[in-house]
Design an enzyme around this catalytic site. Structure first.
Site, PDB file in Angstrom:
ATOM      1  N   SER A   1      -9.451   1.629   3.123  1.00  0.00           N
ATOM      2  CA  SER A   1      -8.619   2.354   2.188  1.00  0.00           C
ATOM      3  C   SER A   1      -7.549   1.513   1.495  1.00  0.00           C
ATOM      4  O   SER A   1      -6.939   1.994   0.545  1.00  0.00           O
ATOM      5  CB  SER A   1      -7.941   3.500   2.936  1.00  0.00           C
ATOM      6  OG  SER A   1      -7.093   2.984   3.954  1.00  0.00           O
TER       7      SER A   1
ATOM      8  N   LYS B   1       0.861  -1.192   0.000  1.00  0.00           N
ATOM      9  CA  LYS B   1       0.000   0.000   0.000  1.00  0.00           C
ATOM     10  C   LYS B   1       0.890   1.233   0.000  1.00  0.00           C
ATOM     11  O   LYS B   1       1.894   1.282   0.731  1.00  0.00           O
ATOM     12  CB  LYS B   1      -0.885  -0.044   1.252  1.00  0.00           C
ATOM     13  CG  LYS B   1      -1.921   1.061   1.355  1.00  0.00           C
ATOM     14  CD  LYS B   1      -2.775   0.831   2.602  1.00  0.00           C
ATOM     15  CE  LYS B   1      -3.858   1.868   2.786  1.00  0.00           C
ATOM     16  NZ  LYS B   1      -4.696   1.607   3.985  1.00  0.00           N
TER      17      LYS B   1
ATOM     18  N   SER C   1      -9.449  -0.669   7.369  1.00  0.00           N
ATOM     19  CA  SER C   1      -8.953  -0.558   5.990  1.00  0.00           C
ATOM     20  C   SER C   1      -8.264  -1.786   5.414  1.00  0.00           C
ATOM     21  O   SER C   1      -8.004  -1.822   4.210  1.00  0.00           O
ATOM     22  CB  SER C   1      -8.026   0.640   5.862  1.00  0.00           C
ATOM     23  OG  SER C   1      -8.789   1.810   5.786  1.00  0.00           O
TER      24      SER C   1
HETATM   25  N1  GLN Z   1     -12.933   3.798   6.700  1.00  0.00           N
HETATM   26  C1  GLN Z   1     -12.251   4.224   7.866  1.00  0.00           C
HETATM   27  C2  GLN Z   1     -11.913   5.694   7.749  1.00  0.00           C
HETATM   28  O1  GLN Z   1     -12.255   6.241   6.777  1.00  0.00           O
HETATM   29  C3  GLN Z   1     -11.027   3.395   8.092  1.00  0.00           C
HETATM   30  C4  GLN Z   1      -9.789   3.903   7.476  1.00  0.00           C
HETATM   31  C5  GLN Z   1      -8.583   3.073   7.784  1.00  0.00           C
HETATM   32  O2  GLN Z   1      -8.674   2.025   8.423  1.00  0.00           O
HETATM   33  N2  GLN Z   1      -7.430   3.554   7.341  1.00  0.00           N
HETATM   34  O3  GLN Z   1     -11.349   6.293   8.611  1.00  0.00           O
END
Ligand code: GLN
Length: 494
Positions: A152, A77, A176
């Site tokens: 993400s 990532k 994420s």
């Molecule tokens: N969807 C969550 C957010 O928008 C999780 C993001 C993440 O785990 N990086 O914060």
């Protein structure tokens, strides 16, 4: 294309039945082809990866023993630093940033013989749950190109599901790794907070962030964890605790497995496809002889609110360094302009709308007069939630089960006008981060309720530092479930 798991590849490369160069060549070409069609891959490291593969083959021919991930192609990532290529966080702010070092997790993968073939797309600075917030365009779900792959860690999950690589790294602050794994029909593991070093992970919310693997099987998740876990003096929150080898005894069943189910997991938040896949999953566990017990975890109802306060507060502080002066892209300066104005324009131009929203929210909940009402209360909820989880585990639950998400992958653009609706999708994943617990998402069904076939995920949560036991429970489920290896329809290469 034949799909080998990381285990299989490492064994075949070690025995010489296939060369690392052939494996890497194939992975690179599908990263450039299918990877591009899905917009899952931001950059490939062609020369670096082929060079490492040839060096690995040569070392094996000389009689050296290759590592446990010999020749395994991996995508990382793009908020995790690599000394090769760029680390952009899918942001204009860091579009040209190159890291002088490898994140500890990356260095450990490579030391074990894995070969990083490139970087995967994400929501900018890991803020999002759909992959739509990347400055470089949305990633697509290989099951249905009109749908999001989740986020993400969107590119990592989409690439593993599409068969480009058997293993990818993601980061999980509030889901994420697990949520995109669920939307793409693969396995996503968020380890216990402190088990995997955060050195080299660009911080979003430091008290919640954890790097985790995305793979097609539980065994490959255990293999990845074994390699990346363990104390790192470069990360002050990295644990020194002894942690058992997650591969050892992976196939041994957890004796008298007790699965706790919070009331909310069967609640009205679930869309029909998620509700029925979850019921089926619990039946699978019951069929394995597990005891299913109902749990009352009242603070779960406040988890989303607490998460968005805590994570945004930490993000507003962590991202203050990207001002175009100390770090990040600077706007073209205007004659006579004040520093304040230059910083403001650099941040306005360099950071996308979702990141700006989080910074404003975080600044607000920390500001004088509001901090007690918002931030301090969110920390209280966090503590209560942790206590409720501890009590559930103390009462005999080995794992707690929920759907990973309240429904299957949504259409690209579905939540464009309503960020709150997108936040609510995270209701099942954020509690594990707030409490620092390990959690995994496993494929548990395919729904055709919305036309195309779309996978669904089962989430299991375990006590802190019980990652190995979590993986054993997950492996039990996987071995009894017909959904262990899901394959999306073939995606045409660009
Ligand atoms: N969807 C969550 C957010 O928008 C999780 C993001 C993440 O785990 N990086 O914060």
């Amino acid at each position: 294309m034949e799909r080998r798991g990381a285990h299989q590849i490492a064994a075949d490369v070690a025995s010489g039945s296939i060369s690392a160069a052939a494996v890497i060549d194939e992975a690179l070409s599908s990263a450039r082809g299918i990877g591009r069609s899905l917009n899952a891959v931001l950059e490939t490291f062609d020369d670096h990866a082929m060079e490492r593969a040839r060096a690995l083959d040569a070392a094996r021919e000389r009689g050296e023993t290759p590592g446990p991930l010999a020749g395994v192609p991996v995508l990382v990532k793009d908020n995790i630093c690599t000394s090769v290529g760029r680390t952009t966080c899918a942001s204009r702010m860091l579009e040209h940033y190159t890291s002088p070092f490898d994140a500890t997790a990356v260095a450990r993968l490579e030391a074990a013989g894995a070969i990083v073939i490139g970087k995967s797309n994400l929501d900018e600075f890991a803020m999002g749950g759909s992959g739509e917030h990347s400055a470089f365009g949305p990633t697509k779900n290989p099951w249905d190109l009109s749908r999001v792959p989740g986020g993400s860690s969107s590119g990592s999950a989409a690439a593993v599901a599409a068969g480009i690589v058997p293993m990818a790294l993601g980061s999980d602050t509030g889901g994420s790794v697990r949520q995109p794994a669920a939307f793409c029909g693969v396995v996503g593991l968020k380890p216990t907070y402190g088990l995997v070093s955060r050195l080299g992970l660009v911080a979003f919310a430091s008290s919640l962030d954890q790097i985790g693997p995305i793979t097609r099987t539980v065994r490959d998740a255990a293999l990845a964890l074994r390699v990346i876990a363990g104390h790192d003096p470069g990360d002050a929150t990295s644990s020194r605790r002894h942690h058992p080898d997650p591969l050892e005894g992976l196939d041994h069943r957890v004796h008298h497995l007790t699965v706790g189910v919070p009331r909310q997991a069967r609640g009205e938040a679930n869309r029909p496809e998620a509700a029925s896949a979850f019921d089926d999953a619990l039946r699978t566990f019951a069929g394995l002889g597990a005891r299913i017990v109902d749990l009352d975890l009242p603070s779960l109802d406040a988890a989303i609110a607490a998460y968005y306060i805590v994570s945004s507060a930490e993000a507003s502080s962590n991202l203050a360094r990207f001002d175009g002066l100390r770090y990040g892209r600077r706007a073209a300066s205007r004659p006579g302009e004040s520093v304040e104005s230059l910083v403001s324009r650099s941040r306005t131009e360099g950071l996308g709308p979702e990141v700006q929203r989080r910074i404003m929210l975080g600044t607000h909940v920390l500001s004088a007069g509001y901090a007690d009402a918002y931030y301090a209360n969110a920390l209280r909820v966090r503590r209560l939630l942790k206590n409720e989880f501890d009590a559930a585990f103390a009462s005999g639950c080995h794992v707690i089960a929920t759907p990973t998400t309240p429904g299957a992958a949504f259409r690209i653009g579905a939540h464009d006008r309503d960020p709150l609706a997108m936040y609510l999708e995270d209701l099942y994943t954020v509690p594990a981060n707030l409490a620092g617990l390990p959690a995994i998402s496993l494929p548990c069904g395919v729904s055709t309720a919305q036309g195309s076939a779309l996978p669904l995920g089962l989430q299991l949560i375990a006590p802190a530092f019980h990652d190995a036991e979590l993986l054993r429970a997950a492996r039990m489920f996987e071995s009894a479930s017909p959904h262990d290896v899901l394959r999306p329809p073939v995606v045409p290469a660009a």
